[in-house]
Design a protein around this motif. Sequence first.
Motif, short mmCIF file in Angstrom:
data_model
loop_
_atom_site.label_atom_id
_atom_site.label_comp_id
_atom_site.label_asym_id
_atom_site.label_seq_id
_atom_site.Cartn_x
_atom_site.Cartn_y
_atom_site.Cartn_z
N LEU A 93 0.84 -1.19 0.00
CA LEU A 93 0.00 0.00 0.00
C LEU A 93 0.87 1.24 0.00
O LEU A 93 1.94 1.29 0.63
CB LEU A 93 -0.92 0.01 1.23
N ASP A 94 0.40 2.30 -0.67
CA ASP A 94 1.19 3.54 -0.68
C ASP A 94 1.06 4.29 0.64
O ASP A 94 1.89 5.16 0.94
CB ASP A 94 0.77 4.43 -1.85
N ARG A 95 0.09 3.97 1.46
CA ARG A 95 -0.03 4.57 2.78
C ARG A 95 -0.52 3.50 3.75
O ARG A 95 -1.46 2.77 3.46
CB ARG A 95 -1.02 5.73 2.78
N THR A 96 0.11 3.43 4.89
CA THR A 96 -0.30 2.46 5.91
C THR A 96 -0.75 3.14 7.19
O THR A 96 -1.11 2.46 8.15
CB THR A 96 0.86 1.50 6.22
N SER A 97 -0.71 4.48 7.23
CA SER A 97 -1.14 5.23 8.41
C SER A 97 -1.80 6.51 7.94
O SER A 97 -1.34 7.16 6.99
CB SER A 97 0.05 5.54 9.31
#
Length: 740
Positions: A640-644
């Motif tokens: 994923l390009d963002r995990t937070s």
Amino acid sequence: MRSRIISLISLLLALTVGPLFAAPTYADAVVREEVQLDSWNFQFGPDSATSPNPANWISVNTPYSWYPHLTSDDPNLVLNPGFEDGTTSWAPNPTTAVLTVDSTDKHSGEASGRITGRTAIWNAPQQDVTGLLNERGQGTYNGSFWIKLASGADTATLTLAVTATGQTTKYINLAAGAAGSASFTQISGGKNVTWEGTLTKALLYVDTKALLVDFNIDDVSMIKQVESIPTSISLGQDTANLSLGETKTVTATVLNQSGEAIDGLAIAWSSADPSVAAISNTGVITGVHAGATTIQASYGNLSAAVSVTVDPNLAHNPGFENGVASWLANPTTAVLMPDTSVKHSGDASGRISGRTAIWNAPQQDITQALNASGQGTYDSSAWVQLASGSDTATLTLAIYATGQSVKYIPLASGTANSAAFTQLSGSANVTWTGTLTKALLYVDTKKLLVDFNIDDVSMIRQEPPQATILTVNPPSLSLLPGESQSVTATVYDQNNQVMSDAPVTWISDDPIIAAINNGVVTGGSYGTSVVQAIYGSLSAVVMVTVKDMIPPLTSDNAPSGWMNNDVLVTLAASDTGSGVEDTYYTINGGAWHQGTSVLIAAEGVYTLSYWSIDKAGNSEAPHTTIVKIDKTAPLLNVQLDRTSLWPPNHKMVTIHAVLNSSDAASGVASVILTSITSNEPGGGQGDIEAALGTGATSFGLRAARSGSGTGRVYTITYTITDNAGNQSTATCIVTVPHNQ
């Protein structure tokens, strides 16, 4: 007779005097039958007023011959039912009540029975019917009596008290109803009378429900219902006359031994010649073809028949003997009336007046009859007389059929005048294409608009030629399996002319060897068969021999795609000739094996070749099928390009996923975004925007979390499937921290 009397006296003494000396309970014993011997009369009744209990009565059942008023075939169980013999066979219960004969107030005959001194509603006139009930047995009984109260109105009941070993007294209300004091009232009914064990006593009595008034009873009966046995069938008519296509209903009634109708029985209908008149399973006769036949109604071994005649004339009411029934004037501004003063034959003719055009004519719709009769050559006739002058008159048939314009067929034509009736006659071929929807038969003139009369109109189809000879060509055939060859059948009439429109039916005595369809014989399995051509009662045969020159045929049930388990291939061989001898196969060009089941378990791609040999030595060319097995699940890695997500500002954030998939055997079939879940109760619908169930690589998550929790965790799951159906999943998470 003297010995019978002595025997009877001995019996009565044993029942009365004996107990008298033996014990002081003699007063409880009662003998309740009247015995008539010639002119002697013995009456034994209750000799104590202290024993109203029916259980204390003693019954003596005497033979029918001792009752001059009763015969052995009398269905009524009640003796002396109308009190014509006084109170014989009757007694009051209890004895404090008084039962007398009343000759002044009765329903019928000379007397009735009157009970007085009633102190309880159960005080009643009663009769012991034990003997006759034992003889007639259990079953449904109809009860009836006529009653008149001394005053007032109340419910009166005819009751049977049944006592049998092993059971308490059973009270059966045979008939109950309202009674009054104005006149005698009949009360009737029926009940099932049963008991268990041995019947020891049966008392029949009449009482009231509430009033203690005196009352009279008359014509009491208790009769067992007799089984209704079908004995005959009534059709209500012996003959039926129909026109072509006309229908008439015949009603069949099954009668019992008393001549009464039995309802609800299924009647079987049949026609001796359905080609003349057909019959439905509800008794509706349809005129099919001119001629005569019989229609039969059957039930079991009973039957009845009606003779049916079908009139060949398509014109109904041809001589106007039934007024203008079936006819009308065209147009309706013209007037068609029966004319009894001017006619060719019979009692009337039809007269049309008020004509304003030459086509104004008496007309009849014969669609139903013509459809039933069919296409062919028709002989037609009509008798015409003009009111004045002379003109050409024509009997015409207007044909309406789907797919064609109106077709006018002149059936008969001639010169008509006013001096006398002139016959128009002729023959014409009546044909149409498509479906016949309407057929109108009418008579008009060529020039004059005068009134005219018509009579004795007929339109009758010429009988077709009669088939006499049937031949086939060739008379014998030799075929290979699967080979086809035509055979022809020719029908000749009585004049040795070919009947080109005669439909021949073909049958084979063994369709497995030689099948026949529309005159084409096809060889099947080897052997000999007889093919027969049939037309009516005529027949001719073709001898067919089939040789086995065809190899067997083998097929497989191997799956066409990739499989993720062991594959069992079944080889199915068939041979229409001599039969299959053996089936063989090889895998990947290896050694050959004999058998019809092939198990392949290991992963890989396999080439299966197979063939069969029949018992005649014919071998088929090898068949090939491919079996592919992949039991290993594919691999998937999701990044994923963002995990937070931060800050938790409740805004939707788009996440992009990179899917890395692989499969070493069958290949990847699909990668599907299966689910996105949240660990927080409120973090579901509305916080996730995703095309679940698709190969989506982008989705939206809301940057939000519960203020009282430790942070929100979104779990994203992808499922990968290979072409063999193996699956695996990959998950990743996106968090919304509680604190940053």
